[in-house]
Design an enzyme around this catalytic site. Structure first.
Site, short mmCIF file in Angstrom:
data_model
loop_
_atom_site.label_atom_id
_atom_site.label_comp_id
_atom_site.label_asym_id
_atom_site.label_seq_id
_atom_site.Cartn_x
_atom_site.Cartn_y
_atom_site.Cartn_z
CB THR A 175 2.97 8.48 -1.45
OG1 THR A 175 3.78 7.90 -0.11
CG2 THR A 175 3.58 9.84 -1.81
CB CYS B 233 -0.86 0.04 1.32
SG CYS B 233 -2.20 -1.24 1.24
CG ASP B 234 3.58 4.48 1.04
OD1 ASP B 234 3.22 5.26 0.14
OD2 ASP B 234 4.33 5.02 2.21
CB VAL B 235 4.74 0.52 -4.58
CG1 VAL B 235 5.69 0.49 -5.50
CG2 VAL B 235 4.46 -1.10 -3.70
#
Length: 276
Positions: A181, A146-148
């Protein structure tokens, strides 16, 4: 000789003094000496720390901001492309996570050098392959990252990639809220009007990272507000110049399909002919 020895001691003390600075957490945490702050984020603060002449990163998270299972998730994972937690502890105010100090993040590398470009497409390939290996492993464990983004991949001098910061990760393929992000969010994640496939959303984010590595920029540079960003994420088409290989363009287009059901899995992406 005594004068030289005194000078060396004074120089060493000066160098040590330059490495240390005022901090707002304890100077000593268990066996670690906290030196100086080097990054302040929205949810955590990073410090340089020493133990037995080795340098580490201390991540301090205010207890009221620790809402996930970052430590539990990361400690459950063992993979060459995932950063290992060396130590963790807490006090009345903060939770502390200690990891090895790598050379820099992929974000820092891109900020310094701009892009890999056509002459160095092979380097982007080496890095993306490791990113997908890490994501494939995480997904196989039933975890959506969920935040690559480039800032969550650390790099060694040998171009080894280490995934870190599991603060947004969830132990489920189904994700029910916007996490991550903004510039790297998938269309379904930025809306999050209903539950979405976290694995497919991670693949979209990998595609944005690939585009950033090859071109040196994000496709949403005109966005000035969240509404504009949301509109661009829904409408933009990721395209590479003809100077890049056709296989790179093909993988990018597959990873950034608007329909999440049409995106490849990490396993499928690793078998794409760009990596052959």
């Amino acid at each position: 000789e005594q004068k030289n020895s005194s000078k060396e001691i004074i120089n060493s003390l000066k160098m040590f003094d330059s490495m240390i600075s005022e901090i707002d957490i304890p100077r000593h945490i268990d066996e670690f000496l906290i030196m100086k702050k080097f990054q302040d984020g929205g949810f955590s603060t990073l410090y340089h720390a020493f133990r037995n002449a080795e340098c580490f990163v201390c991540k301090a998270i205010k207890k009221e901001k620790y809402i996930g299972k970052e430590i539990e998730i990361q400690k459950s994972l063992t993979h060459d492309n995932i950063e290992e937690i060396i130590h963790h502890c807490e006090d009345s105010k903060n939770i502390y996570i200690f990891t090895k100090l790598e050379d820099e993040s992929l974000e820092e590398y891109l900020e310094k050098f701009g892009r890999f470009g056509t002459n160095y497409e092979f380097l982007a390939k080496i890095i993306m392959q490791q990113i997908l290996e890490a994501i494939r492993y995480v997904h196989a464990k039933g975890i959506s990252f969920c935040d690559v983004k480039p800032g969550n991949f650390l790099m060694t001098r040998n171009l080894e990639i280490k995934l870190h910061d599991f603060g947004c990760a969830v132990e489920s393929q189904s994700v029910s809220e916007t996490r991550g992000t903004p510039y790297y969010l998938s269309p379904e994640a930025i809306d999050a009007s209903q539950s979405y496939d976290g694995f497919a959303s991670d693949i979209w984010s990998c595609g944005v990272v690939l585009y950033r590595m090859l071109t040196g920029e994000l496709p949403y540079k005109k966005a000035r507000t969240m509404t504009q960003l949301r509109d661009l994420i829904h409408s933009v088409k990721f395209e590479l110049d003809d100077e890049f290989s056709a296989s790179a363009s093909d993988l990018l287009s597959k990873m950034t399909q608007k329909d999440p059901t049409k995106r490849p899995t990490a396993e499928d992406a690793l078998h794409h002919n760009w990596f052959e």
